[in-house]
Design a protein around this motif. Structure first.
Motif, mmCIF file in Angstrom:
data_model
loop_
_atom_site.group_PDB
_atom_site.id
_atom_site.type_symbol
_atom_site.label_atom_id
_atom_site.label_comp_id
_atom_site.label_asym_id
_atom_site.label_seq_id
_atom_site.Cartn_x
_atom_site.Cartn_y
_atom_site.Cartn_z
ATOM 1 N N LEU A 103 -16.683 17.658 11.596
ATOM 2 C CA LEU A 103 -15.713 16.629 11.953
ATOM 3 C C LEU A 103 -14.691 16.481 10.841
ATOM 4 O O LEU A 103 -15.016 16.607 9.652
ATOM 5 N N SER A 104 -13.447 16.196 11.218
ATOM 6 C CA SER A 104 -12.392 15.970 10.234
ATOM 7 C C SER A 104 -11.500 14.837 10.721
ATOM 8 O O SER A 104 -11.439 14.534 11.916
ATOM 9 N N GLY A 105 -10.802 14.208 9.797
ATOM 10 C CA GLY A 105 -9.903 13.120 10.164
ATOM 11 C C GLY A 105 -8.998 12.746 9.014
ATOM 12 O O GLY A 105 -9.263 13.089 7.850
ATOM 13 N N GLY A 106 -7.925 12.077 9.337
ATOM 14 C CA GLY A 106 -6.986 11.657 8.312
ATOM 15 C C GLY A 106 -6.188 10.448 8.751
ATOM 16 O O GLY A 106 -6.044 10.180 9.953
ATOM 17 N N LEU A 107 -5.683 9.697 7.785
ATOM 18 C CA LEU A 107 -4.868 8.515 8.052
ATOM 19 C C LEU A 107 -3.772 8.440 6.995
ATOM 20 O O LEU A 107 -4.025 8.682 5.812
ATOM 21 N N ARG A 108 -2.560 8.128 7.442
ATOM 22 C CA ARG A 108 -1.413 8.019 6.538
ATOM 23 C C ARG A 108 -0.583 6.801 6.923
ATOM 24 O O ARG A 108 -0.360 6.545 8.113
ATOM 25 N N PHE A 109 -0.139 6.071 5.920
ATOM 26 C CA PHE A 109 0.835 5.004 6.140
ATOM 27 C C PHE A 109 2.096 5.340 5.365
ATOM 28 O O PHE A 109 2.035 5.670 4.171
ATOM 29 N N SER A 110 3.232 5.251 6.042
ATOM 30 C CA SER A 110 4.518 5.571 5.419
ATOM 31 C C SER A 110 5.501 4.432 5.625
ATOM 32 O O SER A 110 5.573 3.835 6.710
ATOM 33 N N GLU A 111 6.248 4.134 4.579
ATOM 34 C CA GLU A 111 7.338 3.152 4.618
ATOM 35 C C GLU A 111 8.630 3.895 4.310
ATOM 36 O O GLU A 111 8.723 4.607 3.293
#
Length: 388
Positions: A103-111
């Motif tokens: 399993l793999s996953g990612g999260l990104r927040f950009s302003e």
């Protein structure tokens, strides 16, 4: 890591039989800083980081009277002195849930903050957007050398200086005016496929689907410039649905001969859905045709290596209304084509190599769909490489 990139986009243009020639000086200076930390183990790994970017835009434009050579300042293509600032935090990782499943996953927040300089068309403005993007993936190993892969993701694209402040003439007899009320485009993506590999054969085939909402598109305002150009403006009004197939295989025909095959196919449809602007569904813009590559290579582990290839693309006559009006695309569509090439390499010793290659062997005249430029003709290259 710290990076700097400069893009110079200077142009000289003239409308057909126009009394004025236009000179442009456009420049973008991008600075970027990336910091990451991560760890890898036997069954899991992770990576986290921070990205910071600053992109400064300068733009100027002058008009020259063809008859007299007299120069006069014009409104630049982009608001001169505009800037884009972006900061992102991200984390992704993978772990082996079982001996057969990863399993793999990612999260990104950009302003993202776009600072538009004042122009003759609009006052100075600041547009700020922020949002999350993420993905989940699965690799399932079964039946010996087979794998099933699946991924799902969602993301966004914030409007940039080009979207918010592109001014003046555009291809297709258009004249663009700014819109500082743009918001981000949103996309959801799904893909799934199969992989197989052994000592002599590898195969991968993936089907995918993308849905774009609030896509930024250029719409006709119904007004004309004094020179007869259609006045257009970019708005969040389009929705696009794109599906496709990517497939490739590598087969060892013998100890010395290897065959590689790549096939790509994409189909897209779009419509305008904003209030008062609804349109019927039509083909999406700039969708490439069926295409790929076929290559046969020889490597006997001796002093000589050789390869021959065929690159190909089918005809593309599924055009949007914008494609039909684009001077870079034939209104009847782009013709299919095939291009042959080859290379011969001599390795007199371990660290030296000499090669001769030919591309477009049959001197075929063709155009990559949407490029606006016919490809070069027959092309011969000679190369010498020394490794130290």
């Amino acid at each position: 890591s710290l990076a700097w990139q400069r893009v110079d986009d200077d142009r000289v243009t003239r409308d057909l039989d126009a009394p004025e020639r236009v000179y442009e000086q456009n420049r973008s200076d991008l600075w970027g800083l990336l910091t990451t930390a991560g760890k890898s183990g036997d069954r899991s790994s992770w990576l986290a980081g921070v990205e910071l970017y600053s992109d400064a835009v300068s733009s100027a434009r002058q008009g020259e009277a063809v008859a007299t050579g007299e120069l006069a300042s014009l409104t630049p293509r982009f608001p001169d002195g505009s800037e884009v600032l972006q900061g992102s935090l991200f984390l992704n990782g993978s772990f082996d849930a079982t001996e057969r499943a990863t399993l793999s996953g990612g999260l990104r927040f950009s302003e993202v903050e776009v600072r538009l300089a004042e122009t003759a068309f609009a006052p100075a403005a600041t547009v700020r957007t922020g949002d999350f993007a993420g993905d989940l993936g699965l690799i399932l190993r079964f039946a010996g050398n087979w794998q099933w892969i699946a991924n799902a993701g969602a993301g966004f694209r914030a409007p940039n200086v080009f979207d918010l402040g592109t001014l003046g003439t555009r291809p297709g007899n258009r004249f663009n005016i700014p819109n500082t009320s743009l918001d981000s485009e949103q996309v959801v993506q799904l893909d799934t496929g199969l992989r197989y590999h052994d000592e002599r054969f590898q195969l991968e085939a993936v089907v995918y689907s993308l849905r774009y909402d609030d896509r930024i598109t250029s719409v006709d305002t119904g007004e004309l410039t004094p020179s007869g150009r259609d006045i257009v403006q970019s708005v969040n009004a389009a929705r696009s649905d794109i599906v496709g197939l990517e497939a490739g295989a590598v087969a060892a025909l013998s100890d010395a001969l290897t065959l590689r095959v790549v096939l790509n196919y994409t189909r897209g449809d779009q419509r305008i859905e904003a209030a008062g602007l609804q349109t019927d569904e039509e083909p999406a813009d700039r969708i490439p045709p069926l295409g790929g590559r076929l290559e046969l290579s020889y490597d006997g582990g001796r002093a000589w290596q050789a390869s021959a290839w065929l690159r190909y693309a089918g005809a593309q006559d599924r055009l949007s209304a914008r494609d039909v009006r684009d001077t870079r695309i034939d209104p009847a569509g782009t013709a299919g084509w095939g291009m042959l090439g080859g290379r011969l390499t001599w390795l007199p010793e371990e660290n030296w190599s000499l090669s001769v290659g030919v591309d477009n062997l049959l001197d075929k005249r063709y155009r990559v769909h949407g490029s606006g430029i016919d490809a070069p003709g027959r092309n011969v290259t000679l190369g010498v490489r020394r490794r130290f």
